[in-house]
Design a protein around this motif. Sequence first.
Motif, PDB file in Angstrom:
ATOM      1  N   ALA A  79      59.666 -12.313  67.953  1.00  0.00           N
ATOM      2  CA  ALA A  79      59.428 -12.917  69.273  1.00  0.00           C
ATOM      3  C   ALA A  79      60.428 -14.056  69.451  1.00  0.00           C
ATOM      4  N   ASN A  80      60.017 -15.282  69.128  1.00  0.00           N
ATOM      5  CA  ASN A  80      60.955 -16.406  69.237  1.00  0.00           C
ATOM      6  C   ASN A  80      61.749 -16.652  67.955  1.00  0.00           C
ATOM      7  N   GLY A  81      61.442 -15.880  66.943  1.00  0.00           N
ATOM      8  CA  GLY A  81      62.256 -15.948  65.725  1.00  0.00           C
ATOM      9  C   GLY A  81      61.835 -17.007  64.724  1.00  0.00           C
ATOM     10  N   GLN A  82      60.666 -17.582  64.913  1.00  0.00           N
ATOM     11  CA  GLN A  82      60.234 -18.663  64.014  1.00  0.00           C
ATOM     12  C   GLN A  82      59.964 -18.173  62.594  1.00  0.00           C
ATOM     13  N   ALA A  83      59.313 -17.024  62.489  1.00  0.00           N
ATOM     14  CA  ALA A  83      58.995 -16.491  61.155  1.00  0.00           C
ATOM     15  C   ALA A  83      60.292 -16.150  60.414  1.00  0.00           C
ATOM     16  N   TYR A 104      53.547 -17.752  66.549  1.00  0.00           N
ATOM     17  CA  TYR A 104      53.551 -17.381  67.966  1.00  0.00           C
ATOM     18  C   TYR A 104      52.154 -17.034  68.459  1.00  0.00           C
ATOM     19  N   THR A 105      51.426 -16.262  67.661  1.00  0.00           N
ATOM     20  CA  THR A 105      50.118 -15.788  68.128  1.00  0.00           C
ATOM     21  C   THR A 105      48.983 -16.752  67.805  1.00  0.00           C
ATOM     22  N   ASN A 113      52.496 -12.603  76.862  1.00  0.00           N
ATOM     23  CA  ASN A 113      53.488 -11.662  76.324  1.00  0.00           C
ATOM     24  C   ASN A 113      53.175 -11.218  74.905  1.00  0.00           C
ATOM     25  N   VAL A 114      51.903 -11.022  74.634  1.00  0.00           N
ATOM     26  CA  VAL A 114      51.501 -10.540  73.317  1.00  0.00           C
ATOM     27  C   VAL A 114      51.101  -9.073  73.425  1.00  0.00           C
ATOM     28  N   LEU A 115      51.677  -8.275  72.565  1.00  0.00           N
ATOM     29  CA  LEU A 115      51.323  -6.858  72.479  1.00  0.00           C
ATOM     30  C   LEU A 115      50.349  -6.677  71.324  1.00  0.00           C
ATOM     31  N   SER A 153      50.916  -9.591  58.145  1.00  0.00           N
ATOM     32  CA  SER A 153      51.282  -8.403  58.936  1.00  0.00           C
ATOM     33  C   SER A 153      52.621  -7.788  58.562  1.00  0.00           C
ATOM     34  N   ASN A 203      48.750  -4.017  62.523  1.00  0.00           N
ATOM     35  CA  ASN A 203      48.422  -5.283  61.862  1.00  0.00           C
ATOM     36  C   ASN A 203      46.944  -5.659  61.726  1.00  0.00           C
ATOM     37  N   ASP A 206      56.714  -7.623  61.207  1.00  0.00           N
ATOM     38  CA  ASP A 206      56.134  -6.693  62.193  1.00  0.00           C
ATOM     39  C   ASP A 206      56.747  -6.928  63.576  1.00  0.00           C
ATOM     40  N   PHE A 207      56.826  -8.210  64.003  1.00  0.00           N
ATOM     41  CA  PHE A 207      57.331  -8.540  65.337  1.00  0.00           C
ATOM     42  C   PHE A 207      58.448  -9.564  65.261  1.00  0.00           C
TER      43      PHE A 207
HETATM   44  P1  5GP Z   1      58.234 -15.296  66.058  1.00  0.00           P
HETATM   45  O1  5GP Z   1      58.089 -16.055  64.792  1.00  0.00           O
HETATM   46  O2  5GP Z   1      59.424 -14.382  66.089  1.00  0.00           O
HETATM   47  O3  5GP Z   1      58.134 -16.162  67.285  1.00  0.00           O
HETATM   48  O4  5GP Z   1      56.957 -14.355  66.132  1.00  0.00           O
HETATM   49  C1  5GP Z   1      56.797 -13.362  65.172  1.00  0.00           C
HETATM   50  C2  5GP Z   1      55.462 -13.449  64.517  1.00  0.00           C
HETATM   51  O5  5GP Z   1      54.425 -13.693  65.449  1.00  0.00           O
HETATM   52  C3  5GP Z   1      55.161 -12.125  63.859  1.00  0.00           C
HETATM   53  O6  5GP Z   1      55.044 -12.326  62.471  1.00  0.00           O
HETATM   54  C4  5GP Z   1      53.854 -11.654  64.464  1.00  0.00           C
HETATM   55  O7  5GP Z   1      52.833 -11.729  63.507  1.00  0.00           O
HETATM   56  C5  5GP Z   1      53.559 -12.598  65.593  1.00  0.00           C
HETATM   57  N1  5GP Z   1      53.807 -12.007  66.927  1.00  0.00           N
HETATM   58  C6  5GP Z   1      54.766 -12.379  67.800  1.00  0.00           C
HETATM   59  N2  5GP Z   1      54.672 -11.688  68.944  1.00  0.00           N
HETATM   60  C7  5GP Z   1      53.643 -10.834  68.779  1.00  0.00           C
HETATM   61  C8  5GP Z   1      53.048  -9.830  69.630  1.00  0.00           C
HETATM   62  O8  5GP Z   1      53.456  -9.574  70.768  1.00  0.00           O
HETATM   63  N3  5GP Z   1      51.986  -9.143  69.113  1.00  0.00           N
HETATM   64  C9  5GP Z   1      51.504  -9.373  67.859  1.00  0.00           C
HETATM   65  N4  5GP Z   1      50.464  -8.643  67.469  1.00  0.00           N
HETATM   66  N5  5GP Z   1      52.036 -10.316  67.027  1.00  0.00           N
HETATM   67  C10 5GP Z   1      53.096 -11.028  67.491  1.00  0.00           C
END
Ligand code: 5GP
Length: 192
Positions: free
Chosen positions: A129-133, A100-101, A19-21, A61, A28, A126-127
């Motif tokens: 996803a699970n909200g960790q950042a 996440y990535t 599920n990565v775009l 990013s 980025n 930028d994204f």
């Molecule tokens: P979270 O912390 O919300 O799980 O993920 C957000 C962080 O992971 C973002 O800062 C981004 O860099 C990276 N990320 C999460 N999902 C994607 C995705 O689908 N594509 C890309 N390019 N980065 C993602």
Amino acid sequence: MMKILEDRIRQDGTVLTGNVLKVDNFLNHQVDPQLMNELGQEFARRFQDAHITKILTVESSGIAPAVMAGLHLNVPVIFARKHKSLTLTDNLYTAKVYSYTKQVTNEISIDRRFLAADDRVLIIDDFLANGQAVQGLLDIAKTAQITVAGVGVVIEKRFQKGHQMVTDAGIQLEALASIASFEAGQVIFAQD
Ligand code: 5GP
């Protein structure tokens, strides 16, 4: 939703496993400054009445859209660092963030002197996803006793946990593009 952003994602985005775009030709890795400027303008429009005093993001990013939002809201932008630098002293707010990535945990940090108790911050990334950042930045905001007035992300994947987490916290969330799902390698945008 922002049509130019959705069109750009349809045109240049590729869906990877997990599920990565991948959007590294405009967001980025290679960055499209004109598009970033329009994203910044849109964030500024959506948060114009939120009395934002500063923007917080995480390197690397988040920086491009955050700086453009800061330009249009006329406020400074602070990016949390993922690696301790020799010039960062021990006067830091820190939080742990699972990427996440990259699938590694980073300790992010912000120098204490850039946050003041009367700040009202907007978190930009930028994204979502699970909200960790975002959670890492919320943790730092809590320790610093500052108000988080909003969260703005360029792209949210609404089917992952972050969207719910931020809205459950009662924080205004603005996603400039909202992805409902990926189906057979195609991006399906949410309908509102
Ligand atoms: P979270 O912390 O919300 O799980 O993920 C957000 C962080 O992971 C973002 O800062 C981004 O860099 C990276 N990320 C999460 N999902 C994607 C995705 O689908 N594509 C890309 N390019 N980065 C993602």
